[in-house]
Design a protein around this motif. Structure first.
Motif, mmCIF file in Angstrom:
data_model
loop_
_atom_site.group_PDB
_atom_site.id
_atom_site.type_symbol
_atom_site.label_atom_id
_atom_site.label_comp_id
_atom_site.label_asym_id
_atom_site.label_seq_id
_atom_site.Cartn_x
_atom_site.Cartn_y
_atom_site.Cartn_z
ATOM 1 N N UNK A 185 0.831 -1.213 0.000
ATOM 2 C CA UNK A 185 0.000 0.000 0.000
ATOM 3 C C UNK A 185 0.859 1.255 0.000
ATOM 4 N N UNK A 186 1.969 1.203 0.743
ATOM 5 C CA UNK A 186 2.828 2.383 0.808
ATOM 6 C C UNK A 186 3.312 2.763 -0.580
ATOM 7 N N UNK A 187 3.671 1.762 -1.386
ATOM 8 C CA UNK A 187 4.172 2.121 -2.709
ATOM 9 C C UNK A 187 3.014 2.407 -3.666
ATOM 10 N N UNK A 188 1.920 1.667 -3.525
ATOM 11 C CA UNK A 188 0.809 1.870 -4.461
ATOM 12 C C UNK A 188 0.089 3.201 -4.249
ATOM 13 N N UNK A 189 0.059 3.668 -2.981
ATOM 14 C CA UNK A 189 -0.694 4.894 -2.733
ATOM 15 C C UNK A 189 -0.070 6.098 -3.423
ATOM 16 N N UNK A 190 1.202 5.972 -3.799
ATOM 17 C CA UNK A 190 1.858 7.078 -4.494
ATOM 18 C C UNK A 190 1.612 7.029 -6.004
ATOM 19 N N UNK A 191 0.977 5.975 -6.471
ATOM 20 C CA UNK A 191 0.775 5.836 -7.911
ATOM 21 C C UNK A 191 -0.226 6.880 -8.407
ATOM 22 N N UNK A 192 -0.030 7.223 -9.675
ATOM 23 C CA UNK A 192 -0.898 8.258 -10.222
ATOM 24 C C UNK A 192 -2.351 7.801 -10.310
ATOM 25 N N UNK A 193 -2.569 6.496 -10.508
ATOM 26 C CA UNK A 193 -3.970 6.085 -10.624
ATOM 27 C C UNK A 193 -4.736 6.258 -9.319
ATOM 28 N N UNK A 194 -4.005 6.277 -8.213
ATOM 29 C CA UNK A 194 -4.669 6.558 -6.942
ATOM 30 C C UNK A 194 -5.055 8.036 -6.888
ATOM 31 N N UNK A 195 -4.141 8.878 -7.349
ATOM 32 C CA UNK A 195 -4.457 10.306 -7.416
ATOM 33 C C UNK A 195 -5.633 10.533 -8.365
ATOM 34 N N UNK A 196 -5.618 9.802 -9.485
ATOM 35 C CA UNK A 196 -6.704 9.938 -10.447
ATOM 36 C C UNK A 196 -8.022 9.484 -9.832
ATOM 37 N N UNK A 197 -7.974 8.441 -9.013
ATOM 38 C CA UNK A 197 -9.187 7.970 -8.355
ATOM 39 C C UNK A 197 -9.695 9.030 -7.378
ATOM 40 N N UNK A 198 -8.742 9.689 -6.703
ATOM 41 C CA UNK A 198 -9.175 10.760 -5.810
ATOM 42 C C UNK A 198 -9.760 11.910 -6.620
ATOM 43 N N UNK A 199 -9.173 12.129 -7.811
ATOM 44 C CA UNK A 199 -9.633 13.237 -8.648
ATOM 45 C C UNK A 199 -11.049 13.018 -9.171
ATOM 46 N N UNK A 200 -11.490 11.768 -9.282
ATOM 47 C CA UNK A 200 -12.877 11.570 -9.698
ATOM 48 C C UNK A 200 -13.807 11.532 -8.489
ATOM 49 N N UNK A 201 -13.251 11.777 -7.299
ATOM 50 C CA UNK A 201 -14.093 11.907 -6.123
ATOM 51 C C UNK A 201 -14.330 10.622 -5.358
ATOM 52 N N UNK A 202 -13.542 9.576 -5.625
ATOM 53 C CA UNK A 202 -13.720 8.335 -4.875
ATOM 54 C C UNK A 202 -13.369 8.545 -3.401
ATOM 55 N N UNK A 203 -14.120 7.913 -2.522
ATOM 56 C CA UNK A 203 -13.850 8.036 -1.092
ATOM 57 C C UNK A 203 -12.671 7.141 -0.720
ATOM 58 N N UNK A 205 -1.807 9.061 -19.294
ATOM 59 C CA UNK A 205 -2.982 8.212 -19.099
ATOM 60 C C UNK A 205 -2.606 6.783 -18.759
ATOM 61 N N UNK A 206 -1.374 6.377 -19.118
ATOM 62 C CA UNK A 206 -0.971 5.001 -18.809
ATOM 63 C C UNK A 206 -0.904 4.801 -17.302
ATOM 64 N N UNK A 207 -0.305 5.749 -16.596
ATOM 65 C CA UNK A 207 -0.158 5.574 -15.156
ATOM 66 C C UNK A 207 -1.386 6.057 -14.401
ATOM 67 N N UNK A 208 -2.199 6.891 -15.043
ATOM 68 C CA UNK A 208 -3.364 7.423 -14.342
ATOM 69 C C UNK A 208 -4.546 6.460 -14.398
ATOM 70 N N UNK A 209 -4.467 5.465 -15.265
ATOM 71 C CA UNK A 209 -5.523 4.460 -15.307
ATOM 72 C C UNK A 209 -5.060 3.244 -14.510
ATOM 73 N N UNK A 210 -5.993 2.636 -13.809
ATOM 74 C CA UNK A 210 -5.664 1.487 -12.978
ATOM 75 C C UNK A 210 -5.477 0.250 -13.854
ATOM 76 N N UNK A 211 -4.286 -0.365 -13.799
ATOM 77 C CA UNK A 211 -4.009 -1.479 -14.711
ATOM 78 C C UNK A 211 -4.895 -2.703 -14.514
ATOM 79 N N UNK A 212 -5.484 -2.869 -13.329
ATOM 80 C CA UNK A 212 -6.216 -4.113 -13.095
ATOM 81 C C UNK A 212 -7.716 -4.021 -13.350
ATOM 82 N N UNK A 213 -8.194 -2.846 -13.732
ATOM 83 C CA UNK A 213 -9.627 -2.731 -14.006
ATOM 84 C C UNK A 213 -9.876 -2.411 -15.475
ATOM 85 N N UNK A 214 -11.024 -2.866 -15.967
ATOM 86 C CA UNK A 214 -11.373 -2.543 -17.346
ATOM 87 C C UNK A 214 -11.713 -1.055 -17.430
ATOM 88 N N UNK A 215 -11.637 -0.525 -18.643
ATOM 89 C CA UNK A 215 -11.978 0.874 -18.877
ATOM 90 C C UNK A 215 -13.415 1.137 -18.408
#
Ligand SMILES: Nc1ncnc2c1ncn2[C@@H]1O[C@H](COP(=O)(O)OP(=O)(O)O)[C@@H](O)[C@H]1O
Ligand code: SF4
Ligand SMILES: [Mg+2]
Lengths: 322, 343
Positions: free
Chosen positions: A203-221, B102-112
């Motif tokens: 989790x420590x390494x994954x939480x820094x990933x951009x997709x987590x930031x992107x998830x926060x950016x779409x308003x996920x709790x 967009x490669x890193x901003x999308x979650x690799x384990x979920x479908x679009x």
């Protein structure tokens, strides 16, 4: 163009991993020979243990019970023979009491099967509890940091420094009489820290990933991010650890029973059988060896499965090995 | 003008500092801008000038420990004073964000499809099927063919351009008023950059949103932005209508950026990159932060940092002591003559 089937994508290297993760994992796993053998062996043991003497009221194909005594046949020696006659043996046959009988004439095959059932059940409950608690604790500690993390990590520090056998022995002594389910749940509740730390690290390494930031950016709790975005990315680590936790729990249960604080008579477990008959080692060694063989078979085969899963989930391995 | 009725987002004197082991990083030092309905505001500046930090502050996505001051007003409400829950409702609801890669901003384990649906589900109790139907609509909108089938694809099965289209779809799926696009084309192949930019503008019109378009590439804002904000070392140094800023820059740094643009005719076909590097944001030089690199720098410049001041019509502001000299130059980009030219 972009409509690439998994097969054509395999040539592109790295992208393949993320690709059909499930498919790749499955392919790699099924090409891992030791893991396959482990799976077959473990499947065989489970099948044997649960079909032979049946489960609870459901009868199995073996006609003797682990609770009823009988007259001693041939001083309780095993009647199982695996050496064919043309090799000078007695031929391949199961006989009346394939694993022999204990000192009061109970069929030892039935006893061993019951022991295997109990050991496997305990192991799975321990693994499920430890994995669930460890995953949750690790996830929260790794995602929220700060106070949550300090509290959880100090707790694991303490639990890890105290030898697990001692904690488990205390638990066993306190709850040993309350049946194996409670015993197993309690052991699970003290063995989660190893997995908890692994999951926290992920989790420590994954939480820094951009997709987590992107998830926060779409308003996920926070809850949705933890369970829907980050956790699925740690599934490899969790599955591998859970598998190894099963193997460890088998051994831990055996050790506890061996110390006399695990499963209590009249019920049996593999460790408890060994403990009961270790003094018979010289006179009637089969009473010691049969449960021993099963413990080793179970622990080894699960470890092989775990190894195979670890290799299969290893992201550095982009290619399927031949 | 400040409180015009069609004003959606107003950032005022925003400062962001990061305390670090080496000292305090002054990443953003007093940024102000106003975004109106349907408007495209370009924010340009070299890498490290604080563009991303500014937009992350608006989104409320800064890492813990960041010190934020100033005002971020969305439709009359200061979002910095909102509860965490209200703030989260804005994110992805009223303000959508498009990331650089967009490669890193999308979650690799979920479908679009799952990821787009998730953006809908994060904002309310909607049946999954309905969220997925909305996702398909969005994929259609951003021009992904066979949207229905593509919902089941994983990000790695998409090309870079398609991934960014999916990111755009995700940003606008809840029909936001504001889209913050942080270098939306930087990570893409040059051949698809223009397409994606065009699609972004098309989608913005379709959902009726305004855009903050962040880029280090003036070429990206040239044909798209109504107004441009130029940032240097965490500060806005010039702001104005795009044409005004492009054809009548009043700040040497802007002129330098224009001169380093390959396609602009005013540069006389010559590329004149700005020499030197941006200053450290921990130890800023005294006076104008651009002075170490500025051809017009003199003692006034190193003594005092210039503030944004009116330098032309239509709200054209520049932060330079010598903006009149820049204005007087027949070709301001020529201020950054290369040595061979100067001889
Ligand atoms: N979390 C952080 N901690 C410390 N410094 C940061 C952090 N995030 C950004 N910075 C610094 O802030 C400055 C501005 O960064 P950024 O806004 O990303 O620039 P850009 O204009 O390229 O988007 C950079 O110098 C960067 O190093
Ligand atoms: S204030 Fe001085 S150093 Fe700064 S940009 Fe203007 S002329 Fe250059
Ligand atoms: Mg940036």
């Amino acid at each position: 163009m972009t409509i690439s089937a998994p097969a054509s994508g395999a040539a592109q290297g790295m992208t393949v991993v993320a690709r059909t993760q499930g498919q790749m994992v499955r392919r790699r796993f099924f090409r891992h020979r030791a893991a396959l053998v482990g799976m077959l062996a473990f499947g065989g043991v489970v099948l044997l243990a649960f079909t032979s003497i049946g489960i609870g009221p459901i009868p199995g194909w073996w006609d003797k019970s682990y609770l009823t005594t009988g007259s001693l046949v041939n001083q309780g020696r095993p009647t199982l023979s695996v050496v064919p006659q043309f090799l000078g043996g007695e031929g391949i046959r199961f006989g009346e009491h394939p694993f022999g009988q204990d000192n009061i004439g109970i069929d030892y095959f039935a006893l061993t099967m019951r022991g295997a059932q109990q050991s496997i059940t305990v192991a799975f409950i321990v693994a499920i509890v430890a994995t669930t608690v460890g995953t949750l604790a690790g996830a929260f500690a790794g995602y929220f940091r700060k106070l949550t993390e300090s509290v959880i990590m100090r707790l694991t520090d303490v639990m890890i420094t105290i030898p697990i056998l001692i904690i488990a022995a205390i638990v066993g002594r306190t709850f040993g009489d309350s049946g194996i389910v409670i015993l197993a749940v309690c052991i699970g509740l003290v063995t989660w820290p190893t997995l908890g730390r692994l999951v926290r690290g992920e989790f420590l390494s994954l939480r820094e990933k951009e997709f987590v930031e992107a998830a926060r950016a779409v308003g996920s709790s926070a809850g949705r991010i933890i369970f829907r975005h980050v956790l699925p990315n740690t599934i490899g680590v969790i599955i591998v650890s859970a598998t190894l936790a099963v193997a460890n729990a088998v051994l831990l249960e055996s050790a506890l029973s061996f110390l006399g604080v695990g499963v209590q008579p009249p019920d049996v477990s593999l460790g408890q059988l060994i403990d009961t008959y270790r003094s018979a080692m010289t006179t009637r060694p089969w009473l010691f060896w049969w449960p021993g063989v099963f413990i080793i078979a179970i622990a080894l085969s699960i470890n092989f499965i775990g190894d195979g899963l670890r290799d299969a989930f290893d992201p550095r391995q982009t290619r399927v090995r031949a | 003008m400040r409180n015009s009725p069609n004003e959606i987002l107003h950032v005022e004197d925003l400062t962001v500092e990061f305390p670090t082991d080496d000292g305090v990083v002054h990443a953003v030092r007093g940024v102000s801008y106003t975004l109106h309905e349907g408007e495209v505001l370009g924010i340009v500046g070299e890498s490290g000038s604080g563009k991303s930090v500014t937009s992350l502050a608006v989104m409320g996505l800064l890492p813990r420990g960041a010190r934020v001051r100033g005002k971020i007003v969305y439709r009359g409400e200061d979002v910095l004073k909102l509860s965490a829950r209200r703030r989260r409702a804005l994110r992805g609801g009223k303000i959508g964000m498009i990331f650089q890669d967009p490669m890193t901003a999308l979650n690799p384990v979920h479908t679009i499809g799952d990821q787009l649906a998730e953006a809908v589900l994060a904002h309310g109790l909607v049946p999954y099927k309905q969220a997925l139907a909305r996702a398909k609509e969005m994929l259609d909108l951003v021009g992904i063919p066979q949207a229905e089938a593509r919902l089941r694809s994983y990000p790695h099965e998409f090309s870079g351009g398609m991934r960014q289209r999916a990111m755009i779809a995700m940003a606008v799926i809840n029909s936001p008023d504001v889209i913050i696009a942080d270098e939306p084309t930087t990570a893409l192949d040059v051949t698809v950059q223009a397409q994606i930019l065009e699609k972004l503008l098309e989608v913005k019109d379709a959902v009726n949103a305004a855009i903050v378009l962040i880029t280090h590439d003036l070429g990206v804002v040239a044909g798209t932005a109504h107004r441009v904000l130029v940032m240097y070392a965490g500060k806005p140094v010039e702001i104005g209508d795009t044409d005004t800023v492009f054809y009548r820059p009043r700040m040497p740094y802007t002129a330098g950026l224009l001169g380093s643009m390959p396609s602009l005719e005013t540069s006389g076909g010559r590329l004149r990159p700005i020499g030197g590097a941006p200053p450290s944001l921990i130890n800023l030089p005294s006076g104008c932060p651009f002075s170490p690199r500025c051809p017009l720098a003199d003692d006034t410049c190193t003594a005092e940092e210039p503030g944004l001041a009116e330098a032309g019509e239509g709200g054209h502001l520049a932060a330079c002591h010598h903006w009149r000299e820049v204005a007087a130059a027949p070709d301001p980009t020529a201020l950054f003559r290369t040595e061979s030219e100067a001889v």
